[in-house]
Design a protein around this motif. Structure first.
Motif, PDB file in Angstrom:
ATOM      1  N   ASN A 199       0.815  -1.219   0.000  1.00  0.00           N
ATOM      2  CA  ASN A 199       0.000   0.000   0.000  1.00  0.00           C
ATOM      3  C   ASN A 199       0.852   1.275   0.000  1.00  0.00           C
ATOM      4  OD1 ASN A 199      -2.688   1.205   0.272  1.00  0.00           O
ATOM      5  ND2 ASN A 199      -1.879   1.967   2.205  1.00  0.00           N
ATOM      6  N   ARG A 200       2.101   1.134   0.446  1.00  0.00           N
ATOM      7  CA  ARG A 200       2.961   2.326   0.528  1.00  0.00           C
ATOM      8  C   ARG A 200       3.365   2.804  -0.858  1.00  0.00           C
ATOM      9  NH1 ARG A 200       4.831   1.925   5.883  1.00  0.00           N
ATOM     10  NH2 ARG A 200       2.848   1.710   6.917  1.00  0.00           N
TER      11      ARG A 200
ATOM     12  N   ASN B 167       2.181   8.653   0.230  1.00  0.00           N
ATOM     13  CA  ASN B 167       1.335   8.515   1.418  1.00  0.00           C
ATOM     14  C   ASN B 167       2.130   8.258   2.698  1.00  0.00           C
ATOM     15  OD1 ASN B 167       2.012   5.843   1.122  1.00  0.00           O
ATOM     16  ND2 ASN B 167       0.003   5.218   0.356  1.00  0.00           N
TER      17      ASN B 167
ATOM     18  N   GLN C  24      -4.444  11.600   9.193  1.00  0.00           N
ATOM     19  CA  GLN C  24      -3.766  10.307   9.348  1.00  0.00           C
ATOM     20  C   GLN C  24      -4.374   9.206   8.497  1.00  0.00           C
ATOM     21  OE1 GLN C  24      -2.822   9.076  13.379  1.00  0.00           O
ATOM     22  NE2 GLN C  24      -3.061  11.175  14.051  1.00  0.00           N
ATOM     23  N   ASN C  25      -5.551   9.462   7.972  1.00  0.00           N
ATOM     24  CA  ASN C  25      -6.152   8.457   7.099  1.00  0.00           C
ATOM     25  C   ASN C  25      -5.538   8.487   5.710  1.00  0.00           C
ATOM     26  OD1 ASN C  25      -7.888   7.564   9.048  1.00  0.00           O
ATOM     27  ND2 ASN C  25      -9.449   9.081   8.530  1.00  0.00           N
ATOM     28  N   LYS C  26      -4.779   9.540   5.425  1.00  0.00           N
ATOM     29  CA  LYS C  26      -4.219   9.652   4.077  1.00  0.00           C
ATOM     30  C   LYS C  26      -2.699   9.694   4.067  1.00  0.00           C
ATOM     31  CE  LYS C  26      -8.198  11.975   2.094  1.00  0.00           C
ATOM     32  NZ  LYS C  26      -8.782  13.277   1.804  1.00  0.00           N
ATOM     33  N   LEU C  27      -2.126  10.089   5.179  1.00  0.00           N
ATOM     34  CA  LEU C  27      -0.687  10.339   5.183  1.00  0.00           C
ATOM     35  C   LEU C  27      -0.066   9.815   6.475  1.00  0.00           C
ATOM     36  CD1 LEU C  27       1.231  11.781   3.242  1.00  0.00           C
ATOM     37  CD2 LEU C  27       0.811  13.897   4.471  1.00  0.00           C
ATOM     38  N   LEU C  28       1.084   9.161   6.324  1.00  0.00           N
ATOM     39  CA  LEU C  28       1.756   8.598   7.498  1.00  0.00           C
ATOM     40  C   LEU C  28       3.141   9.203   7.649  1.00  0.00           C
ATOM     41  CD1 LEU C  28       2.116   6.235   9.670  1.00  0.00           C
ATOM     42  CD2 LEU C  28       3.192   5.004   7.807  1.00  0.00           C
TER      43      LEU C  28
ATOM     44  N   ARG D 157       0.027   7.289  16.289  1.00  0.00           N
ATOM     45  CA  ARG D 157       0.427   6.294  17.292  1.00  0.00           C
ATOM     46  C   ARG D 157       1.673   5.512  16.869  1.00  0.00           C
ATOM     47  NH1 ARG D 157      -2.244   6.454  22.137  1.00  0.00           N
ATOM     48  NH2 ARG D 157      -2.329   4.194  22.313  1.00  0.00           N
ATOM     49  N   SER D 158       1.887   5.404  15.569  1.00  0.00           N
ATOM     50  CA  SER D 158       3.003   4.564  15.107  1.00  0.00           C
ATOM     51  C   SER D 158       4.289   5.357  14.892  1.00  0.00           C
ATOM     52  CB  SER D 158       2.597   3.878  13.805  1.00  0.00           C
ATOM     53  OG  SER D 158       2.227   4.853  12.869  1.00  0.00           O
TER      54      SER D 158
ATOM     55  N   ASP E  72       6.878   0.123  11.458  1.00  0.00           N
ATOM     56  CA  ASP E  72       5.520  -0.268  11.837  1.00  0.00           C
ATOM     57  C   ASP E  72       5.367  -1.646  12.450  1.00  0.00           C
ATOM     58  OD1 ASP E  72       6.216  -1.435   9.555  1.00  0.00           O
ATOM     59  OD2 ASP E  72       4.490  -0.792   8.378  1.00  0.00           O
TER      60      ASP E  72
END
Lengths: 423, 287
Positions: free
Chosen positions: B43-44, B140, B164-168, B205-206, B281
């Motif tokens: 997914n990354r 992302n 946070q739902n779109k970008l980490l 959180r991560s 992660d």
């Protein structure tokens, strides 16, 4: 006092139901075909879970490396289609035979022949592709029970009517009338298929379908959808081959999955309450109507060996969400006593799950699960192995058993009274 | 008799459940774990930039020396510089090479003044720049470095503007960041620290945070008090997946020299650059 009244009403209703001849005929047919259906379901479970790519056991045991799997899939799938076809044939003729026998012994054979004819006519398809055959009868497991039961009953009533009221005696007159009936019924089916009735009341249907659509986040609509679906199942609008597929591909589930994959956790997802996280994870344990709870009650508490044996036989298919054989064996179809928990238990389960997700006791199921994953593992696997989710699933199952229990007792007592009566 | 039957059924059921757990539950558990890890990697986005935010009074060229030092090998990494103007327009220079997956992106601000209000504005401008970057380059996940007040801008951005739902953001390194401004008493919380603590639950959180503290003596790097850097623990500790404070002393440990400090360059190499696409992660996140 009020409770006693309710139970005595339910007992009366159950007694009354036993006297409905059409229902007795249906139950006779279902009981007769039960073993054959179970065989078909076991074969289907084998092919769906073990041999089909993306099947549950196929992926967890990595069967993709086995070269014999595609051949086995073809053979077992073909066998299950044949068995389902035979089951439906037997069901239709058995219902016609039993109902006709209640009229007169002489009417049994003609009614069965009419039933066979109507069943074939109903499922005869022509293909206009030059390479395809001109016409073929498709009798696989995709035909809903209600259709087969209906044709069996119609055949018996039709022949009885021809014989008694219209005094049709010659073979030609009966054959002519049967063909006419077949054409009329086929015509109705065609009208339904081309959407004539749907277009007549288009806005109403559009409203209902939008309410029952897959992408719903409102708790109310998820519950209405679940109740509506279970009501249709209770009415027999379910085919032997029908399988439960988790809604992991809906837009809401995809948005949740994408967010979970990016942020590496299941907190603060855009749509925590959706069909996958509620209905698919907690309201269909063992298939429609939370039937695993009823099956466990049969195994643990039924006083009848036959019932316990039937439940044990269906344990594996129900564990794999293939519950039509058990629905037939109980039977659940048209059973007014079991209708109440069949609708209420999944609703309560959805409400419990929604409360637990809202209170952050459990995370919502997000990740994709293999095809035909036992629904008891959906929440666990959909949350990447969250133990709280598994524990909560077991609690929901226990609550479901408690809710089913009083109704299970009514069916047991009624059966006891019937058996005592026949003695 | 009936009790005996129930007990027999119950025992049989328990045996079957144990068998099912062994034959179904455990393989399903391990499959789920490996499948989700695989999905996370897939997914990354391939593009995984390092986004740097300079401190007050610094321009987009603040990190030129640091990036030159990091670009020691044959392969030069890209450098894109963005300055957000006060009228919300972006001034962009440099470029990202087509096959570069780890480019450097500097986000600076035309209004680069010190002070609580200005830092809040800069966090908002950073959100504007990030929005442009994610839309244009479709990534992302990213890593971050903030020098001095740039670390404050970063933390405010994470708490207030990051979706946070779109970008980490998987790793953040703050260098000489005064989380409690110039206050030397850790018990006295300035307005910025209060704000950052009040919103700390919004932090990813991560995230793994490395807070670098440079000291020329025992208490300060010449500008930022060591105690102010240490107050970062009240924001990050027990909130993000990992919070590490590192103290650097010796040559080039004066506040404005920190980005060129060899120790810090080594730390950036180790903690920010030398990481796989998966980031920290798998070990850090429960679900």
């Amino acid at each position: 006092m009020r409770e006693n009244r309710l139970w005595s009403f339910l007992y009366k209703l159950q007694d009354k139901q036993q006297k409905w001849l059409w229902l007795r005929s249906c139950y006779f047919g279902l009981k007769t075909t039960g073993p054959l259906l179970l065989l078909g379901i076991l074969l289907q479970g084998l092919t769906l879970s073990f041999f089909q790519p993306h099947g549950f056991f196929y992926v967890i045991y990595r069967l993709d490396r086995q070269v014999w799997v595609p051949q086995a899939n073809f053979i077992i799938h073909s066998l299950s289609c044949i068995v389902f076809g035979m089951t439906l044939l037997l069901l239709c003729t058995a219902v016609a035979w039993y109902r006709a026998r209640l009229f007169s012994k002489k009417e049994t054979i003609p009614s069965m022949v009419i039933a066979l004819f109507l069943l074939f006519l109903f499922n005869f398809h022509t293909k206009r592709m030059p390479s395809a055959r001109l016409g073929q009868v498709i009798l696989n497991g995709n035909i809903p029970f209600i259709e087969v039961l209906f044709l069996g009953l119609v055949s018996a009533y039709f022949y009885h009517g021809l014989n008694k009221f219209l005094h049709f005696k010659s073979l030609w007159s009966i054959a002519g009338a049967t063909v006419s009936l077949g054409i009329v019924l086929r015509g109705f089916k065609h009208l339904f298929n081309v959407g004539f009735f749907a277009s007549l009341s288009g806005p109403l249907f559009a409203e209902i379908s939008s309410l029952l659509g897959d992408d719903q986040t409102q708790l109310g609509t998820i519950i209405v959808r679940e109740v509506g679906r279970n009501l249709l199942v209770w009415l027999g609008f379910v085919s032997p081959e029908q399988i439960l597929v988790a809604h992991t591909d809906s837009d809401l589930s995809r948005a949740n999955l994408s967010a979970a994959l990016i942020k590496n956790n299941l907190e603060g997802l855009p749509h925590p309450l959706n069909i996958y996280s509620l209905s698919d994870s907690f309201a269909v344990l063992g298939g429609y109507g939370q039937i695993m709870a009823l099956l466990l009650l049969f195994i643990l508490f039924s006083r009848y060996r036959k019932r316990r044996r039937n439940a044990w036989q269906n344990f594996l298919p129900v564990f794999l969400n293939l519950n039509s054989s058990f629905l037939v064996g109980v039977p659940v179809f048209f059973n007014v006593i079991l209708l109440i928990p069949f609708l209420i238990v999944p609703t309560v389960s959805i409400l419990l799950a929604a409360g637990a997700i809202k209170l952050n006791l459990i995370p919502p199921a997000v990740y994709q699960v293999p095809l035909n994953t036992p629904t008891i593992l959906n929440a666990f696997m959909g949350t990447n192995g969250n133990w709280d989710a598994l524990l909560f699933t077991l609690i929901v199952l226990l609550v479901s058993m408690l809710l089913y229990y009083p109704f299970f007792k009514v069916t047991e007592t009624t059966l006891y009274r019937i058996q005592k009566g026949t003695e | 008799m009936r009790k005996k039957t129930v007990m027999q059924s119950f025992k049989l059921l328990i045996i079957i459940i144990v068998i099912l757990v062994a034959l179904v539950g455990l393989p399903a558990y391990f499959w789920t774990k490996s499948h989700v890890t695989k999905e996370r990697v897939q997914n990354r986005s391939r593009l995984y930039p390092i986004i740097l935010v300079p401190g007050s009074s610094a321009t987009e060229n603040r990190f030129d020396g640091l990036i030159d030092n990091l670009n020691t090998g044959n392969k030069k990494t890209s450098l894109l510089k963005i300055t957000v103007k006060e009228n919300n327009h972006l001034r962009i220079s440099g470029k990202i090479f087509p096959r570069d997956t780890r480019p450097f992106i500097v986000i600076a601000f035309q209004n680069n003044h010190d002070g609580f209000r200005n830092i809040q504005k800069q966090a908002k401008w950073m959100a504007l720049a990030m929005d442009y970057l994610t839309r244009k380059y479709q990534f992302n996940h990213f890593s971050g470095i903030g020098h001095s007040n740039g670390g404050l801008v970063y933390t405010l951005f994470l708490e207030k503007y990051l979706d946070q739902n779109k970008l980490l953001l998987d790793r953040l390194m703050t260098i000489g960041t005064p989380y409690n401004f110039a206050e030397t008493n850790m018990n006295k919380q300035t307005s910025i620290l209060q704000e950052l603590i009040s919103r700390k639950e919004k932090l990813p959180r991560s995230l793994a945070v490395y807070s670098i503290d440079g000291t020329t003596n025992y208490t300060t790097d010449g500008i930022v008090p060591s105690t102010s850097v240490s107050t970062g623990k009240y924001i990050f500790q027990n909130q993000v997946a990992q919070y590490t404070k590192i103290t650097v002393t010796g040559k080039d440990s004066q506040h404005s020299d920190l980005p060129q400090n060899k120790e810090i360059i080594q730390l950036i190499n180790e903690y920010i650059l030398q990481t796989g696409v998966t980031g920290p992660d798998a070990a850090n996140t429960p679900q």
